[in-house]
Design a protein around this motif. Structure first.
Motif, PDB file in Angstrom:
ATOM      1  N   VAL A 141      -3.073  11.784  -8.157  1.00  0.00           N
ATOM      2  CA  VAL A 141      -2.786  10.402  -8.540  1.00  0.00           C
ATOM      3  C   VAL A 141      -1.339  10.071  -8.175  1.00  0.00           C
ATOM      4  O   VAL A 141      -0.448  10.905  -8.333  1.00  0.00           O
ATOM      5  CB  VAL A 141      -3.008  10.222 -10.063  1.00  0.00           C
ATOM      6  CG1 VAL A 141      -2.643   8.838 -10.527  1.00  0.00           C
ATOM      7  CG2 VAL A 141      -4.442  10.544 -10.413  1.00  0.00           C
ATOM      8  N   SER A 142      -1.110   8.851  -7.710  1.00  0.00           N
ATOM      9  CA  SER A 142       0.256   8.436  -7.364  1.00  0.00           C
ATOM     10  C   SER A 142       1.071   8.172  -8.628  1.00  0.00           C
ATOM     11  O   SER A 142       0.528   8.085  -9.726  1.00  0.00           O
ATOM     12  CB  SER A 142       0.227   7.175  -6.495  1.00  0.00           C
ATOM     13  OG  SER A 142       0.031   6.018  -7.282  1.00  0.00           O
TER      14      SER A 142
ATOM     15  N   ALA B 202       2.557   1.857  -3.327  1.00  0.00           N
ATOM     16  CA  ALA B 202       1.598   2.410  -4.291  1.00  0.00           C
ATOM     17  C   ALA B 202       1.392   3.903  -4.050  1.00  0.00           C
ATOM     18  O   ALA B 202       1.202   4.669  -4.994  1.00  0.00           O
ATOM     19  CB  ALA B 202       0.263   1.673  -4.193  1.00  0.00           C
TER      20      ALA B 202
ATOM     21  N   ARG C  37      -9.046  -1.788  -0.977  1.00  0.00           N
ATOM     22  CA  ARG C  37      -8.518  -1.720  -2.342  1.00  0.00           C
ATOM     23  C   ARG C  37      -7.903  -3.078  -2.601  1.00  0.00           C
ATOM     24  O   ARG C  37      -7.257  -3.644  -1.729  1.00  0.00           O
ATOM     25  CB  ARG C  37      -7.454  -0.622  -2.394  1.00  0.00           C
ATOM     26  CG  ARG C  37      -6.702  -0.496  -3.675  1.00  0.00           C
ATOM     27  CD  ARG C  37      -5.672   0.635  -3.569  1.00  0.00           C
ATOM     28  NE  ARG C  37      -6.239   1.879  -3.116  1.00  0.00           N
ATOM     29  CZ  ARG C  37      -6.628   2.869  -3.927  1.00  0.00           C
ATOM     30  NH1 ARG C  37      -6.484   2.754  -5.231  1.00  0.00           N
ATOM     31  NH2 ARG C  37      -7.141   3.973  -3.433  1.00  0.00           N
TER      32      ARG C  37
ATOM     33  N   VAL D 221      -1.583   2.947 -16.228  1.00  0.00           N
ATOM     34  CA  VAL D 221      -3.027   2.775 -16.125  1.00  0.00           C
ATOM     35  C   VAL D 221      -3.467   2.009 -17.361  1.00  0.00           C
ATOM     36  O   VAL D 221      -3.356   2.502 -18.482  1.00  0.00           O
ATOM     37  CB  VAL D 221      -3.763   4.134 -16.052  1.00  0.00           C
ATOM     38  CG1 VAL D 221      -5.255   3.926 -15.941  1.00  0.00           C
ATOM     39  CG2 VAL D 221      -3.250   4.950 -14.882  1.00  0.00           C
TER      40      VAL D 221
ATOM     41  N   ALA E 217      -5.266  -5.636  -4.622  1.00  0.00           N
ATOM     42  CA  ALA E 217      -3.984  -5.622  -5.316  1.00  0.00           C
ATOM     43  C   ALA E 217      -3.968  -6.777  -6.304  1.00  0.00           C
ATOM     44  O   ALA E 217      -4.381  -7.888  -5.983  1.00  0.00           O
ATOM     45  CB  ALA E 217      -2.840  -5.773  -4.321  1.00  0.00           C
TER      46      ALA E 217
ATOM     47  N   LEU F 190      -5.702   7.437  -2.844  1.00  0.00           N
ATOM     48  CA  LEU F 190      -5.067   6.704  -1.753  1.00  0.00           C
ATOM     49  C   LEU F 190      -5.173   7.471  -0.439  1.00  0.00           C
ATOM     50  O   LEU F 190      -4.989   6.906   0.628  1.00  0.00           O
ATOM     51  CB  LEU F 190      -3.600   6.434  -2.081  1.00  0.00           C
ATOM     52  CG  LEU F 190      -3.371   5.322  -3.098  1.00  0.00           C
ATOM     53  CD1 LEU F 190      -2.017   5.460  -3.762  1.00  0.00           C
ATOM     54  CD2 LEU F 190      -3.506   3.977  -2.432  1.00  0.00           C
TER      55      LEU F 190
ATOM     56  N   CYS G  88      -2.407   5.156  -9.110  1.00  0.00           N
ATOM     57  CA  CYS G  88      -3.457   4.849  -8.122  1.00  0.00           C
ATOM     58  C   CYS G  88      -4.166   6.130  -7.700  1.00  0.00           C
ATOM     59  O   CYS G  88      -3.521   7.102  -7.336  1.00  0.00           O
ATOM     60  CB  CYS G  88      -2.853   4.170  -6.898  1.00  0.00           C
ATOM     61  SG  CYS G  88      -2.067   2.602  -7.261  1.00  0.00           S
ATOM     62  N   GLU G  89      -5.470   6.094  -7.761  1.00  0.00           N
ATOM     63  CA  GLU G  89      -6.265   7.257  -7.398  1.00  0.00           C
ATOM     64  C   GLU G  89      -6.782   7.142  -5.972  1.00  0.00           C
ATOM     65  O   GLU G  89      -7.060   6.057  -5.478  1.00  0.00           O
ATOM     66  CB  GLU G  89      -7.457   7.394  -8.351  1.00  0.00           C
ATOM     67  CG  GLU G  89      -7.047   7.667  -9.775  1.00  0.00           C
ATOM     68  CD  GLU G  89      -8.228   7.815 -10.711  1.00  0.00           C
ATOM     69  OE1 GLU G  89      -9.362   8.047 -10.232  1.00  0.00           O
ATOM     70  OE2 GLU G  89      -8.016   7.698 -11.927  1.00  0.00           O
TER      71      GLU G  89
ATOM     72  N   TRP H 185       0.837  -1.196   0.000  1.00  0.00           N
ATOM     73  CA  TRP H 185       0.000   0.000   0.000  1.00  0.00           C
ATOM     74  C   TRP H 185       0.874   1.249   0.000  1.00  0.00           C
ATOM     75  O   TRP H 185       0.658   2.177  -0.766  1.00  0.00           O
ATOM     76  CB  TRP H 185      -0.942   0.021   1.221  1.00  0.00           C
ATOM     77  CG  TRP H 185      -1.922   1.144   1.149  1.00  0.00           C
ATOM     78  CD1 TRP H 185      -3.203   1.062   0.685  1.00  0.00           C
ATOM     79  CD2 TRP H 185      -1.706   2.508   1.505  1.00  0.00           C
ATOM     80  NE1 TRP H 185      -3.796   2.310   0.743  1.00  0.00           N
ATOM     81  CE2 TRP H 185      -2.890   3.212   1.242  1.00  0.00           C
ATOM     82  CE3 TRP H 185      -0.629   3.217   2.016  1.00  0.00           C
ATOM     83  CZ2 TRP H 185      -3.036   4.575   1.471  1.00  0.00           C
ATOM     84  CZ3 TRP H 185      -0.758   4.583   2.235  1.00  0.00           C
ATOM     85  CH2 TRP H 185      -1.946   5.247   1.966  1.00  0.00           C
TER      86      TRP H 185
ATOM     87  N   TYR I 137       2.191   5.508  -9.575  1.00  0.00           N
ATOM     88  CA  TYR I 137       1.751   4.243 -10.160  1.00  0.00           C
ATOM     89  C   TYR I 137       0.361   4.339 -10.771  1.00  0.00           C
ATOM     90  O   TYR I 137      -0.185   3.343 -11.229  1.00  0.00           O
ATOM     91  CB  TYR I 137       1.788   3.130  -9.115  1.00  0.00           C
ATOM     92  CG  TYR I 137       3.196   2.696  -8.799  1.00  0.00           C
ATOM     93  CD1 TYR I 137       3.888   1.844  -9.648  1.00  0.00           C
ATOM     94  CD2 TYR I 137       3.836   3.157  -7.661  1.00  0.00           C
ATOM     95  CE1 TYR I 137       5.173   1.460  -9.374  1.00  0.00           C
ATOM     96  CE2 TYR I 137       5.129   2.775  -7.374  1.00  0.00           C
ATOM     97  CZ  TYR I 137       5.797   1.931  -8.233  1.00  0.00           C
ATOM     98  OH  TYR I 137       7.080   1.541  -7.963  1.00  0.00           O
TER      99      TYR I 137
END
Length: 170
Positions: A82-83, A11, A158, A24, A160, A90, A87-88, A8, A85
């Motif tokens: 957004v990260s 990410a 979330r 993405v 993985a 977080l 990921c939205e 986590w 990676y």
């Protein structure tokens, strides 16, 4: 599967190296990309406070107490936060369950926190903050722990996906 606490956090913050651009894509394409040469860059701030590179948090970047939404929000409402990676959300919206047992921080692999067999009252780590929390809880380092039998409208999860799955099944 739920991510463990280290997954986590990676990410959210990235590692020492991050993708050259956010990854993405459809799940069925992840294995092909993982097997290929993914361009990486040095992470300019591997200990960042937020998944994005900005140094501060605003109500336009996450759902937390100052956003005045006062409930969970639909995923995708904060596309600028957004990260590395891809990921939205977080940070904020809901505290996210991990599969890691509560142990001292920083994370130490092999200390028993990743055992998958549990007893009834094993405390489990949540990360990321929620819509109810103040700004101080909306950080990559924010963590709580609860018994997995606990539920509330500011807790969520979330999943993985391992890039090493049989893509022929899709």
């Amino acid at each position: 599967m739920l991510p463990n606490e280290a997954e986590w956090e990676k990410a959210a913050r990235g590692g020492l190296h991050i993708p050259g651009q956010p990854l993405v894509q459809a799940a069925r394409m992840v294995a092909a990309t993982a097997a290929g040469n993914l361009a990486t860059a040095v992470n300019p701030n591997p200990r960042r406070a937020y998944p994005w590179l900005a140094e501060k948090l605003t109500p336009e970047m996450a759902n937390y107490d100052k956003s005045d939404i006062n409930q969970t929000s639909s995923v995708g409402g904060y596309r600028t936060a957004v990260s590395a990676y891809g990921c939205e959300e977080l940070i904020g919206n809901v505290w996210e369950w991990t599969r890691s047992l509560k142990k001292e921080y920083p994370y130490v692999a092999g200390d028993g926190r990743e055992k998958l067999t549990r007893v009834q009252f094993d405390w489990t780590v949540l990360r990321g903050g929620s819509w109810r929390g103040s700004e101080s809880y909306q950080r990559c380092s924010a963590r709580l722990h609860y018994n997995p039998n606990h539920f509330n409208d500011n807790l969520g999860f979330r999943l993985a996906l391992s890039p090493f799955f049989d893509s022929g099944r899709w």
